[in-house]
Design a protein around this motif. Structure first.
Motif, mmCIF file in Angstrom:
data_model
loop_
_atom_site.group_PDB
_atom_site.id
_atom_site.type_symbol
_atom_site.label_atom_id
_atom_site.label_comp_id
_atom_site.label_asym_id
_atom_site.label_seq_id
_atom_site.Cartn_x
_atom_site.Cartn_y
_atom_site.Cartn_z
ATOM 1 N N ASP A 134 0.825 -1.207 0.000
ATOM 2 C CA ASP A 134 0.000 0.000 0.000
ATOM 3 C C ASP A 134 0.861 1.259 0.000
ATOM 4 O OD1 ASP A 134 -2.389 -1.264 -0.142
ATOM 5 O OD2 ASP A 134 -2.928 -1.054 1.965
ATOM 6 N N ALA A 193 -7.237 3.177 -0.898
ATOM 7 C CA ALA A 193 -6.800 2.064 -0.055
ATOM 8 C C ALA A 193 -7.548 2.058 1.271
ATOM 9 C CB ALA A 193 -5.291 2.149 0.191
ATOM 10 N N GLY A 245 -10.857 0.580 0.880
ATOM 11 C CA GLY A 245 -10.705 -0.871 0.820
ATOM 12 C C GLY A 245 -10.603 -1.487 2.201
ATOM 13 N N LEU A 246 -9.895 -0.807 3.105
ATOM 14 C CA LEU A 246 -9.761 -1.312 4.473
ATOM 15 C C LEU A 246 -11.103 -1.296 5.204
ATOM 16 C CD1 LEU A 246 -6.382 0.337 5.601
ATOM 17 C CD2 LEU A 246 -6.788 -1.997 4.806
ATOM 18 N N ASN A 253 -6.461 -2.916 -3.241
ATOM 19 C CA ASN A 253 -6.590 -3.255 -1.823
ATOM 20 C C ASN A 253 -7.606 -4.362 -1.597
ATOM 21 O OD1 ASN A 253 -7.729 -2.816 1.072
ATOM 22 N ND2 ASN A 253 -5.806 -1.687 1.052
ATOM 23 N N ASN A 295 -6.522 -7.881 -2.883
ATOM 24 C CA ASN A 295 -5.263 -8.422 -2.361
ATOM 25 C C ASN A 295 -5.575 -9.512 -1.334
ATOM 26 O OD1 ASN A 295 -2.794 -8.961 -1.120
ATOM 27 N ND2 ASN A 295 -2.109 -6.844 -1.297
ATOM 28 N N ILE A 318 -4.230 -9.074 2.277
ATOM 29 C CA ILE A 318 -4.934 -8.140 3.163
ATOM 30 C C ILE A 318 -6.185 -8.797 3.727
ATOM 31 C CG2 ILE A 318 -6.130 -5.922 3.280
ATOM 32 C CD1 ILE A 318 -4.250 -4.858 1.176
#
Length: 214
Positions: free
Chosen positions: A27, A50, A53-54, A124, A127, A130
């Motif tokens: 990231d 990102a 995405g989290l 993100n 992945n 993650i």
């Protein structure tokens, strides 16, 4: 507020979040690269993409873990043990291979803010590392017998985002100096490799010992 973890858990989680936020990885490489090749707005777009995405990972992890917890407390415990093994593996990889931080020194055409945002969001969300990290890391800070486990998982995930985003924004604003410092300071990067490994290993071993003593 039942979704708040106890003070010691929150302090431990905060320490882990801070180290994770400033440890070079995919990231960081993405938003720093965008900043250095396309400017600060592109870097900020990558950070916010990102971050979105989290948030998605946090919600999905909480839903998935809550479903697992509802199905079987034993299955939840197994997830935590498997997660501990994964954290030990991450610690080993950090010490063995070091931080993954590489920037492409090439000039590219500037992309619109929304396109960079979508690119970072997609990278993100898609992945698998993650996904696996969120599903295994967050449950380490809640108990299978806690009736408020789901709320605490959501809180910890959003807390991770809230703590890390300002740090990433500051990195973007000082991208040139920060990237130069990282690339010219291998000892500094190795220090964070060991710090990352130490924190991940400590959490993992603590969990394994706790389960062994039950």
């Amino acid at each position: 507020m039942t979704f708040l973890p106890d003070v010691s858990t929150l302090l431990a989680f905060t320490a882990a979040c801070l180290v994770l936020s400033i440890t070079p990885g995919p990231d960081m490489t993405l938003f720093m690269s965008k900043t250095l090749t396309q400017g600060r707005m592109a870097g900020l777009a990558a950070v916010f993409g990102a971050t979105a995405g989290l948030v998605v990972h946090t919600v999905l992890a909480a839903i998935g873990v809550s479903a697992l917890l509802a199905a079987s407390e034993l299955a939840f415990t197994i997830l935590k043990v498997v997660g501990a093994a994964y954290l030990i593996w991450l610690a080993y990889q950090a010490v063995r291979n070091g931080s993954s931080f590489a920037l492409e020194a090439v000039k590219v055409r500037k992309q619109p803010f929304h396109r960079v945002w979508l690119q970072a969001l997609g990278v993100n969300i898609l992945n698998p590392k993650i996904v696996l990290f969120f599903v295994t890391f967050l449950p380490q800070f809640v108990s299978a017998s806690d009736p408020h486990a789901v709320g605490k998982l959501l809180f910890l995930g959003f807390y991770f985002v809230a703590l890390g985003t300002p740090i990433c924004v500051l990195m973007v604003l000082g991208a040139s100096a920060f990237a130069k410092f990282l690339k010219s300071s291998p000892a500094f990067m190795r220090t964070f490799d060991w710090a990352f490994a130490g924190i991940m290993g400590t959490f993992a071993l603590k969990l394994l010992v706790a389960n062994a003593n039950r």
